[in-house]
Design a protein around this motif. Structure first.
Motif, PDB file in Angstrom:
ATOM      1  N   LEU A  70      12.718   4.813   6.022  1.00 56.27           N
ATOM      2  CA  LEU A  70      12.089   3.558   6.451  1.00 56.27           C
ATOM      3  C   LEU A  70      11.026   3.819   7.517  1.00 56.27           C
ATOM      4  O   LEU A  70       9.939   3.235   7.468  1.00 56.27           O
ATOM      5  N   PHE A  71      11.320   4.695   8.487  1.00 58.40           N
ATOM      6  CA  PHE A  71      10.332   4.964   9.532  1.00 58.40           C
ATOM      7  C   PHE A  71       9.163   5.782   8.984  1.00 58.40           C
ATOM      8  O   PHE A  71       8.048   5.656   9.467  1.00 58.40           O
ATOM      9  N   LEU A  72       9.440   6.563   7.941  1.00 57.78           N
ATOM     10  CA  LEU A  72       8.332   7.264   7.296  1.00 57.78           C
ATOM     11  C   LEU A  72       7.372   6.247   6.683  1.00 57.78           C
ATOM     12  O   LEU A  72       6.141   6.384   6.789  1.00 57.78           O
ATOM     13  N   ALA A  73       7.940   5.216   6.071  1.00 56.83           N
ATOM     14  CA  ALA A  73       7.090   4.153   5.505  1.00 56.83           C
ATOM     15  C   ALA A  73       6.210   3.566   6.598  1.00 56.83           C
ATOM     16  O   ALA A  73       5.013   3.301   6.389  1.00 56.83           O
ATOM     17  N   ARG A  74       6.777   3.376   7.785  1.00 55.75           N
ATOM     18  CA  ARG A  74       6.000   2.860   8.913  1.00 55.75           C
ATOM     19  C   ARG A  74       4.853   3.813   9.264  1.00 55.75           C
ATOM     20  O   ARG A  74       3.720   3.385   9.479  1.00 55.75           O
ATOM     21  N   ARG A  75       5.171   5.105   9.295  1.00 53.42           N
ATOM     22  CA  ARG A  75       4.150   6.082   9.676  1.00 53.42           C
ATOM     23  C   ARG A  75       3.076   6.224   8.601  1.00 53.42           C
ATOM     24  O   ARG A  75       1.927   6.542   8.911  1.00 53.42           O
ATOM     25  N   LEU A  76       3.475   5.985   7.366  1.00 50.38           N
ATOM     26  CA  LEU A  76       2.514   6.138   6.267  1.00 50.38           C
ATOM     27  C   LEU A  76       1.659   4.894   6.057  1.00 50.38           C
ATOM     28  O   LEU A  76       0.704   4.921   5.283  1.00 50.38           O
ATOM     29  N   ALA A  99       0.828  -1.209   0.000  1.00 53.24           N
ATOM     30  CA  ALA A  99       0.000   0.000   0.000  1.00 53.24           C
ATOM     31  C   ALA A  99       0.863   1.261   0.000  1.00 53.24           C
ATOM     32  O   ALA A  99       0.564   2.241  -0.694  1.00 53.24           O
ATOM     33  N   VAL A 100       1.951   1.223   0.784  1.00 51.67           N
ATOM     34  CA  VAL A 100       2.856   2.380   0.810  1.00 51.67           C
ATOM     35  C   VAL A 100       3.505   2.555  -0.566  1.00 51.67           C
ATOM     36  O   VAL A 100       3.585   3.672  -1.093  1.00 51.67           O
ATOM     37  N   ASP A 101       3.948   1.443  -1.150  1.00 49.64           N
ATOM     38  CA  ASP A 101       4.566   1.516  -2.485  1.00 49.64           C
ATOM     39  C   ASP A 101       3.584   2.043  -3.528  1.00 49.64           C
ATOM     40  O   ASP A 101       3.949   2.840  -4.403  1.00 49.64           O
ATOM     41  N   ALA A 102       2.344   1.596  -3.415  1.00 45.80           N
ATOM     42  CA  ALA A 102       1.337   2.032  -4.384  1.00 45.80           C
ATOM     43  C   ALA A 102       1.118   3.541  -4.298  1.00 45.80           C
ATOM     44  O   ALA A 102       0.801   4.201  -5.287  1.00 45.80           O
ATOM     45  N   TRP A 103       1.310   4.068  -3.102  1.00 37.27           N
ATOM     46  CA  TRP A 103       1.076   5.499  -2.861  1.00 37.27           C
ATOM     47  C   TRP A 103       2.340   6.320  -3.118  1.00 37.27           C
ATOM     48  O   TRP A 103       2.328   7.320  -3.822  1.00 37.27           O
ATOM     49  N   LYS A 104       3.460   5.861  -2.518  1.00 38.84           N
ATOM     50  CA  LYS A 104       4.688   6.672  -2.509  1.00 38.84           C
ATOM     51  C   LYS A 104       5.828   6.076  -3.334  1.00 38.84           C
ATOM     52  O   LYS A 104       6.915   6.656  -3.393  1.00 38.84           O
ATOM     53  N   ASN A 105       5.582   4.903  -3.910  1.00 40.47           N
ATOM     54  CA  ASN A 105       6.575   4.275  -4.787  1.00 40.47           C
ATOM     55  C   ASN A 105       7.945   4.155  -4.127  1.00 40.47           C
ATOM     56  O   ASN A 105       8.952   4.595  -4.677  1.00 40.47           O
ATOM     57  N   MET A 106       7.990   3.594  -2.933  1.00 42.69           N
ATOM     58  CA  MET A 106       9.251   3.478  -2.203  1.00 42.69           C
ATOM     59  C   MET A 106       9.992   2.180  -2.504  1.00 42.69           C
ATOM     60  O   MET A 106      11.115   1.980  -2.038  1.00 42.69           O
ATOM     61  N   GLY A 107       9.355   1.272  -3.218  1.00 42.16           N
ATOM     62  CA  GLY A 107      10.045   0.052  -3.654  1.00 42.16           C
ATOM     63  C   GLY A 107      10.350  -0.942  -2.551  1.00 42.16           C
ATOM     64  O   GLY A 107      11.267  -1.749  -2.655  1.00 42.16           O
ATOM     65  N   LEU A 108       9.582  -0.879  -1.483  1.00 37.83           N
ATOM     66  CA  LEU A 108       9.863  -1.761  -0.345  1.00 37.83           C
ATOM     67  C   LEU A 108       9.346  -3.174  -0.573  1.00 37.83           C
ATOM     68  O   LEU A 108       9.980  -4.153  -0.170  1.00 37.83           O
ATOM     69  N   SER A 109       8.198  -3.276  -1.199  1.00 39.69           N
ATOM     70  CA  SER A 109       7.534  -4.571  -1.286  1.00 39.69           C
ATOM     71  C   SER A 109       8.238  -5.514  -2.259  1.00 39.69           C
ATOM     72  O   SER A 109       7.977  -6.714  -2.263  1.00 39.69           O
ATOM     73  N   GLN A 160      22.419  -3.172   9.013  1.00 42.91           N
ATOM     74  CA  GLN A 160      22.486  -2.047   9.953  1.00 42.91           C
ATOM     75  C   GLN A 160      22.807  -0.785   9.184  1.00 42.91           C
ATOM     76  O   GLN A 160      23.506  -0.839   8.179  1.00 42.91           O
ATOM     77  N   SER A 161      22.337   0.309   9.691  1.00 45.75           N
ATOM     78  CA  SER A 161      22.655   1.571   9.040  1.00 45.75           C
ATOM     79  C   SER A 161      22.723   2.671  10.073  1.00 45.75           C
ATOM     80  O   SER A 161      21.939   2.701  11.023  1.00 45.75           O
ATOM     81  N   SER A 162      23.676   3.578   9.908  1.00 45.93           N
ATOM     82  CA  SER A 162      23.658   4.773  10.750  1.00 45.93           C
ATOM     83  C   SER A 162      23.350   5.997   9.882  1.00 45.93           C
ATOM     84  O   SER A 162      23.512   7.126  10.295  1.00 45.93           O
ATOM     85  N   ASP A 163      22.921   5.729   8.623  1.00 43.39           N
ATOM     86  CA  ASP A 163      22.522   6.810   7.714  1.00 43.39           C
ATOM     87  C   ASP A 163      21.122   7.292   8.122  1.00 43.39           C
ATOM     88  O   ASP A 163      20.143   6.563   7.971  1.00 43.39           O
ATOM     89  N   GLN A 164      21.059   8.509   8.649  1.00 42.83           N
ATOM     90  CA  GLN A 164      19.771   8.990   9.186  1.00 42.83           C
ATOM     91  C   GLN A 164      18.724   9.171   8.098  1.00 42.83           C
ATOM     92  O   GLN A 164      17.548   8.942   8.318  1.00 42.83           O
ATOM     93  N   GLN A 165      19.143   9.589   6.900  1.00 40.15           N
ATOM     94  CA  GLN A 165      18.171   9.798   5.819  1.00 40.15           C
ATOM     95  C   GLN A 165      17.486   8.497   5.436  1.00 40.15           C
ATOM     96  O   GLN A 165      16.274   8.427   5.277  1.00 40.15           O
ATOM     97  N   GLU A 166      18.319   7.442   5.310  1.00 32.24           N
ATOM     98  CA  GLU A 166      17.809   6.115   4.981  1.00 32.24           C
ATOM     99  C   GLU A 166      16.851   5.642   6.076  1.00 32.24           C
ATOM    100  O   GLU A 166      15.744   5.158   5.808  1.00 32.24           O
ATOM    101  N   ALA A 167      17.297   5.840   7.336  1.00 33.57           N
ATOM    102  CA  ALA A 167      16.474   5.418   8.470  1.00 33.57           C
ATOM    103  C   ALA A 167      15.154   6.182   8.484  1.00 33.57           C
ATOM    104  O   ALA A 167      14.080   5.592   8.662  1.00 33.57           O
TER     105      ALA A 167
END
Lengths: 466, 466
Positions: A327-333, A268-278, A317-324
């Motif tokens: 991902l958390f935006l996907a959770r919120r969306l 659903a997130v990909d369909a809306w925001k095209n984040m390529g997670l699925s 693991q990542s310490s890249d805040q933008q990447e993180a």
């Protein structure tokens, strides 16, 4: 009541209110009132209010409450209306007090580490104002971009960081309230500690507007957090992801977030925001570690090992805040993304961490049995699961099946030693669940407290308890 | 009541109780009852109970409550009696329920990170039992070696680690309670989160036995802490030490303890335990940092710099746990050490951190004006000050002066935006202070809640509120 009688009541009340507070505070236009009728709870009933008041001061709120007491008019207080249980839904013949004009951050005190805010301040706005001072207001419901501190306090909202930093209740020091007898008082304190009398401020938190109207809130703050490490795991099945959650608890780790997003939400997130997670993951676990230094590095390793040891198909693991943040935006969306697809009935059970895998499996079975599509997001680290029951629009039979599944999930949560609501509140949708969860004597205690503090029975009547 | 009438009442009640619960639970022997008459509050009045019950199960407690309701006999529940406000003091004609035989740690669940305990478990015993499982129960009142979890919950006890880890309230998930109507119920939950109904478990915390009798408590745990760095500072004056406390708050540090001990307490500890502390320091600040790794090292440096920048005459850091434990033991012994010297009237005000120096100065002035010796210990990092008003034994005039100083300190705390009690509770000694601190409407709300949950008025009547 006839249309004429209602019109007369509206006119009389409106005149009475505008004789005491500025006229622009009172809204009687049906079109303007429309967005104030209900929150985001699916299929929760709502009625027709007499009018909406948008006060600008606590004293104006007090005037409204006093006039409502005198006329026996029920009051429904509301923030942004992002609630998911119907707690802010209009009652027939009520006055709605909306706090959208009381949205000032009145004070941020870095030394005492507290903020004083009006109820209508949006959660993210408070967070931003605190960040300027090097401070942090932790409670972060997924609705943080829209929901208000007043609503967060009324429902004792949770969020992503609860697993380490606690819920709204843990950050409320004090408040100003218009009581059920129409008096404007202060509850709680500004000091770091205090045990002077009963914890009435704490009692107000999570009482969903049934015990008084909150007009100001004093919250505790923390120092702004250091950047965090994010640990991501992909899983084939939701039960595997649940096992990883249990493994984390067994290890004794305290991540600062541990979130689950299932395939349907990713789609659903990909369909809306095209984040390529699925494309890559069936089920995603998002963990965060904010312990500083080498100890934090070791904890991130441990967290990833918990994922890998529970059949993660991929982890990193990542310490890249933008990447993180993405991902958390996907959770919120995830939730609004699902809502775009049709009616979503949102569960909010919380179970012991040990039974998270079993509960997730049970939810799948319940969905299959009731032929209901159930997507899942979860504050998994707390055992707080949000199965989202999806139905096609205007499909009455599907609605009935979804509602049956909803009840069965609640029953299963109670059976597993859990609760019917981890963070959304009772509102209207969980009233039957509450009566199942609590001893009848404890329900009686609720009624006794309600009568004690709302003797006229005008504070959001018919919500939480009957 | 005449002696004969009282004897008859005791005999009748005793017979009635022993017909329902084993006879050894009921104590009528005056010599055995003696130690149960009062807590450690100086000059707080206490009455003569009919008898003492020492139940072994929640069901036995329920029987006692039901019989007391039927006969209109007031109930005073008590733990170890280490309270400092008179909350556990006997009322004439009451039944005292003592939890000294209900001291089992019933369950420690490492995965859910919780413990289930009977009310009579000694705080340090729970801590020790948790440590075996790699877990930690943080709330650590100075009385931890003697006081019980039930008493800690009834008073919402604080302690040394509150400054970082919060108070008892923050660790109570749920409880079993015999209500004011004699029913045995569960409040709260076992899950990490939950908002099902009003926070009645939270309301019970700090209510000092006036709303029900707690028979079991479920508490949250944390992972066991790593060894800590201790930072010590010596100061010439208590106001300098207060400035160091404010400097710590201004820096935004969160020490895991920040304790103050003044010269008189150091002398008293030395006189008792010969620790040699008073030779070097007038006023001692004891700080702790438990942030792991290099970040923690830097924080310890910052803490020491706050001490040095506030005119510390000497300061040092140590990671030697034995040395640190000895220093914190001195802090814990300060109160009993002072008590050895004569009657001690203990204050418990909590003020905003910004005014700690001013408040400490004010206390010195009040002591001088009333010719009362005032020693000081403080959970300074929280602004929670414990001025100890010392009087010679059997000096009536000194007692009156000390009590006048006590009232003036309370008034000053309120004037500075503080509270009359940070962690000890209202009991008997702070009832006037409570009425000064709270709005009369809020006092009415207290009465309404009390009537709602204790309709027969038998739960520790005459305490907290009149």
């Amino acid at each position: 009541m006839t249309v004429d009688a209602t019109s007369t009541r509206i006119a009389e009340l409106s005149e009475e209110l505008t004789s005491a507070i500025p006229a622009d505070r009172v809204v009687t236009d049906r079109d303007v009132i429309e967005p104030y009728l209900h929150d985001e709870a699916e299929w929760a009933p709502y009625g027709t209010p007499l009018l909406v008041v948008r006060p600008r001061t606590a004293e104006e709120v007090q005037v409204v409450v006093q006039r409502c007491i005198a006329r026996g008019v029920p009051i429904v207080s509301r923030g942004a209306g992002t609630g998911l249980s119907g707690g802010a839904n209009a009652i027939d013949g009520c006055v709605i007090i909306s706090f959208d004009k009381m949205n000032a951050v009145k004070e941020i005190d870095p030394l005492e580490r507290l903020a004083v805010v009006e109820p209508g301040v949006v959660n993210d706005d408070l967070r931003a104002a605190c960040a300027v001072e090097g401070l942090w207001y932790p409670p972060d419901p997924s609705s943080a971009a829209w929901s208000t501190i007043g609503g967060n306090v009324a429902t004792n909202a949770g969020g992503l960081c609860c697993v380490k930093y606690g819920v709204t209740r843990d950050y409320v020091l004090g408040m100003q309230v218009v009581t059920g007898t129409g008096e404007l008082v202060r509850l709680g304190r500004r000091t770091a500690k205090g045990v002077a009398g009963y914890d009435l401020a704490g009692l107000m938190v999570g009482s969903e507007g049934t015990l008084g109207v909150i007009t100001e809130i004093t919250v505790k703050l923390r120092p702004l957090q250091d950047p965090q490490r994010t640990v991501v795991g992909y899983f084939d099945s939701i039960v595997d992801a649940g096992r990883a959650v249990r493994a984390v608890a067994e290890t004794g780790l305290t991540p600062s977030a541990l979130e689950l997003i299932d395939r349907q939400c990713l789609l659903a997130v990909d369909a809306w925001k095209n984040m390529g997670l699925s494309a890559d993951a069936n089920v995603l676990l998002l963990g965060r570690i904010d312990t500083p230094g080498a100890v934090g590095d070791a904890e991130a390793e441990q967290l990833q090992a918990c994922f890998d040891g529970s059949a993660a198909t991929w982890s990193a693991q990542s310490s890249d805040q933008q990447e993180a943040d993405a991902l958390f935006l996907a959770r919120r969306l995830a939730y609004p993304a699902m809502e775009r697809l049709g009616p979503v009935l949102t569960e909010d059970i919380c179970v012991p961490k040990a039974v998270v895998p079993e509960m997730l499996e049970r939810i799948e079975q319940i969905g299959e049995r009731h032929r209901t599509t159930i997507a899942s997001i979860a504050h998994a680290g707390d055992g707080n699961l949000h199965p989202l029951l999806i139905t096609p629009r205007d499909d009455e039979d599907a609605r009935i099946r979804a509602q049956a599944a909803f009840v069965e999930i609640i029953d299963a949560a109670i059976e597993y030693g859990g609760t019917v609501t981890g963070e959304h509140g009772i509102g209207l949708l969980k009233m039957d669940g509450l009566a199942k969860e609590l001893d009848p004597v404890v329900m009686d205690m609720h009624h006794a407290v309600k009568r004690a503090l709302d003797p006229h029975g005008i504070m959001n009547p018919g919500k939480v308890i009957r």
